[in-house]
Design a protein around this motif. Structure first.
Motif, PDB file in Angstrom:
ATOM      1  N   VAL A   1      -5.146 -44.482 -52.876  1.00  0.00           N
ATOM      2  CA  VAL A   1      -5.703 -44.503 -51.905  1.00  0.00           C
ATOM      3  C   VAL A   1      -6.803 -44.556 -51.922  1.00  0.00           C
ATOM      4  CG1 VAL A   1      -6.741 -42.636 -50.990  1.00  0.00           C
ATOM      5  CG2 VAL A   1      -3.941 -42.542 -51.114  1.00  0.00           C
ATOM      6  N   GLU A   2      -7.741 -44.821 -53.212  1.00  0.00           N
ATOM      7  CA  GLU A   2      -9.151 -44.920 -53.321  1.00  0.00           C
ATOM      8  C   GLU A   2      -9.439 -46.320 -53.264  1.00  0.00           C
ATOM      9  OE1 GLU A   2      -6.848 -43.576 -55.896  1.00  0.00           O
ATOM     10  OE2 GLU A   2      -7.545 -41.247 -55.744  1.00  0.00           O
ATOM     11  N   THR A   3      -8.610 -47.066 -53.110  1.00  0.00           N
ATOM     12  CA  THR A   3      -9.274 -48.695 -53.035  1.00  0.00           C
ATOM     13  C   THR A   3      -9.129 -48.208 -52.196  1.00  0.00           C
ATOM     14  OG1 THR A   3      -7.876 -49.798 -55.543  1.00  0.00           O
ATOM     15  CG2 THR A   3      -8.195 -50.699 -53.731  1.00  0.00           C
ATOM     16  N   ALA A   4      -8.605 -47.592 -50.974  1.00  0.00           N
ATOM     17  CA  ALA A   4      -7.864 -48.101 -49.407  1.00  0.00           C
ATOM     18  C   ALA A   4      -9.301 -47.699 -48.780  1.00  0.00           C
ATOM     19  CB  ALA A   4      -7.137 -48.062 -49.167  1.00  0.00           C
ATOM     20  N   VAL A   5      -9.793 -46.224 -49.162  1.00  0.00           N
ATOM     21  CA  VAL A   5     -10.706 -45.343 -49.103  1.00  0.00           C
ATOM     22  C   VAL A   5     -12.578 -46.481 -49.325  1.00  0.00           C
ATOM     23  CG1 VAL A   5     -12.694 -43.583 -49.172  1.00  0.00           C
ATOM     24  CG2 VAL A   5     -10.081 -43.541 -49.086  1.00  0.00           C
ATOM     25  N   GLU A   6     -12.084 -47.123 -50.813  1.00  0.00           N
ATOM     26  CA  GLU A   6     -13.129 -48.094 -50.631  1.00  0.00           C
ATOM     27  C   GLU A   6     -13.416 -49.196 -49.552  1.00  0.00           C
ATOM     28  OE1 GLU A   6     -16.580 -49.031 -53.009  1.00  0.00           O
ATOM     29  OE2 GLU A   6     -16.058 -47.077 -51.937  1.00  0.00           O
ATOM     30  N   ALA A   7     -12.891 -49.823 -49.357  1.00  0.00           N
ATOM     31  CA  ALA A   7     -12.305 -50.906 -48.447  1.00  0.00           C
ATOM     32  C   ALA A   7     -12.665 -50.632 -47.492  1.00  0.00           C
ATOM     33  CB  ALA A   7     -11.029 -52.005 -48.957  1.00  0.00           C
ATOM     34  N   THR A   8     -12.579 -49.712 -46.613  1.00  0.00           N
ATOM     35  CA  THR A   8     -12.451 -49.342 -45.505  1.00  0.00           C
ATOM     36  C   THR A   8     -14.552 -48.575 -45.152  1.00  0.00           C
ATOM     37  OG1 THR A   8     -10.572 -48.211 -45.253  1.00  0.00           O
ATOM     38  CG2 THR A   8     -12.100 -47.202 -44.135  1.00  0.00           C
ATOM     39  N   ARG A   9     -14.990 -48.033 -46.367  1.00  0.00           N
ATOM     40  CA  ARG A   9     -16.275 -48.044 -46.167  1.00  0.00           C
ATOM     41  C   ARG A   9     -17.142 -49.251 -46.220  1.00  0.00           C
ATOM     42  NH1 ARG A   9     -19.975 -46.893 -49.988  1.00  0.00           N
ATOM     43  NH2 ARG A   9     -19.640 -48.277 -51.677  1.00  0.00           N
ATOM     44  N   LEU A  10     -16.525 -50.334 -46.691  1.00  0.00           N
ATOM     45  CA  LEU A  10     -17.125 -51.502 -46.904  1.00  0.00           C
ATOM     46  C   LEU A  10     -17.411 -52.409 -45.779  1.00  0.00           C
ATOM     47  CD1 LEU A  10     -16.635 -52.553 -50.457  1.00  0.00           C
ATOM     48  CD2 LEU A  10     -18.455 -51.724 -49.834  1.00  0.00           C
TER      49      LEU A  10
END
Length: 466
Positions: free
Chosen positions: A89-98
């Protein structure tokens, strides 16, 4: 033909890359493959993708880190879809933020792959269109008129649009050359691609090469206007304004169908139709040594002449109705009728400013009018051939003091700049120094005021005579 949408697939697993490539190529996409972040950087340098499919887990640099790198070095090149086999989930959140546009999970579903890629391409296209619209002032852009000249012009446009050749649109200032170029684009196989306008005279000479051809260095790539037109049309307005170095580079780009970015060493493939426009006699400029002969013939593969408005008298009633509707809707102005007597007066007017002058006249009459019908007296006053004119004041000869402040100011600015341009011997550089304006802003001001710096100041430009 329209260029196929280009998808860059970045994944370290050969089977995944091969499978995705086969699926997308079967659907008509052009596919580039990269097995690592380094290979992805190189693929992006070679050619700008329309969509990137980016694996999160790769050996040299993970996809999220590459996403961050692109963001920090000029922004994402296009919509980026992340591929994840076991993301958190953390990876998905970071990718979305970017800025990641969407996610596809492994094993990859064919139906979902095509759906997500299709939506991403549409989102990228809409974003480019919106960015293009923000760069433009809204203006009516239809080919209006049923007269013989416009019928012949529309027939030419339909015929030329079917072929993917370069076009040189020639016509007086204000005749709607960009409208013609957009019509060629909209009727061509490239209609789904971008339409990018380059106003040659409005680009500062110091940064013109970078703006047109882009740049690259160790920190990344900046895509110029030519690359932004990939798959579509590049409209080069007033090509005669390009300096000799840019003329040479443009000639090379057209000849090779590739460009070299500023700071780069390797050619980048280019797939864009070039439509150039000018109000000048390029043949005469070639003879005078002011325009490159090879570029002239490259641009003039198909010449298209736009008739001046004075040769389209039969279209005047239709043009008046069209522009009245347009301004009434856009600016919420009261609709006004143009009686037959007014239409006849305007049919026989010479229209030195062409369509641009007609648009300004209609807008002025809607703004200042107080009745449902336009009168001949209003028209004569607006055209400058009637109405009360105050006695001239020394230093501002020819200014109509009955005009609203903004219009009187424009009249003064035009007279002032024409006088200064005459004193500068036609040199825009000297004019910029004399009036204290930055050259880019000065070019825009001259264009807004219908001043052609290449034409002698008192030759057909309406300089007020003291």
């Amino acid at each position: 033909m329209a260029a196929a949408a280009r998808v860059l697939v970045v994944d370290d697993e050969p089977d995944i890359r091969s499978t995705i490539r086969d699926i997308l190529e079967d659907e008509g996409y052009a596919v580039d493959l990269a097995e690592s972040a380094a290979a992805a950087r190189e693929a992006r340098r070679r050619q700008r993708p329309d969509v990137v499919l980016l694996d999160i887990w790769m050996p040299d640099l993970d996809g999220v880190s590459l996403l961050r790198e692109w963001n920090e070095r000029g922004g994402l090149p296009c919509p980026v879809i992340m591929i994840s086999g076991h993301g958190t989930v953390e990876t998905a959140v970071e990718a979305t933020r970017l800025g990641a546009w969407d996610f596809i999970e492994k094993p990859i579903s064919l139906a979902k792959l095509l759906l997500v890629v299709g939506h991403a391409l549409e989102a990228g296209r809409l974003k480019r269109e919106n960015e293009g619209l923000r760069r433009q002032l809204p203006a009516p852009g239809d080919l209006v008129g049923s007269g013989r000249a416009m019928q012949a012009l529309r027939a030419q446009i339909d015929k030329i649009a079917a072929h993917d050749t370069g076009v040189l649109v020639v016509g007086e200032p204000g005749t709607g050359k960009e409208t013609i170029a957009r019509a060629l684009h909209d009727r061509s196989a490239r209609r789904a691609g971008p339409f990018v306008t380059v106003a040659a005279g409005a680009i500062a000479r110091e940064t013109a090469a970078l703006a047109l051809f882009g740049a690259e260095d160790a920190n990344g790539v900046q895509h110029g206007l030519f690359e932004q037109a990939n798959g579509g049309t590049l409209y080069l307005d007033e090509v005669a304004e390009l300096d000799p170095e840019l003329q040479l580079r443009l000639s090379s780009v057209i000849e090779r169908r590739a460009l070299i970015r500023c700071g780069g060493h390797e050619p980048v493939a280019l797939d864009a139709r070039v439509i150039a426009a000018t109000a000048h006699d390029l043949g005469a400029l070639v003879a005078a040594g002011r325009f490159r002969e090879e570029l002239y013939y490259q641009l003039k593969i198909v010449p298209l002449a736009v008739p001046p408005l004075r040769e389209r008298g039969d279209d005047i009633p239709e043009l008046l109705r069209y522009h009245t509707d347009w301004f009434a809707n856009r600016d919420q102005l009261p609709y006004r009728n143009f009686p037959v007597a007014v239409q006849n007066r305007l049919r026989h007017y010479a229209w030195p400013g062409n369509l641009r002058e007609l648009r300004n006249l209609v807008q002025r009459l809607l703004v200042l009018g107080s009745t449902s019908e336009v009168t001949l007296e209003e028209v004569e006053a607006a055209l400058g051939s009637g109405g009360a004119v105050a006695a001239p004041v020394p230093g501002v000869a020819g200014i109509d003091f009955s005009l609203p402040l903004r219009e009187a100011r424009e009249q003064f600015e035009r007279a002032y700049l024409l006088h200064q341009l005459d004193a500068a011997g036609g040199s825009v550089g000297k004019l910029a120094k004399a009036v204290g304006m930055e050259r880019t802003h000065l070019y825009r001001k001259l264009k807004d005021l219908d001043i052609d710096p290449r034409m002698p100041a008192r030759e057909g430009q309406g300089v007020p005579t003291p």
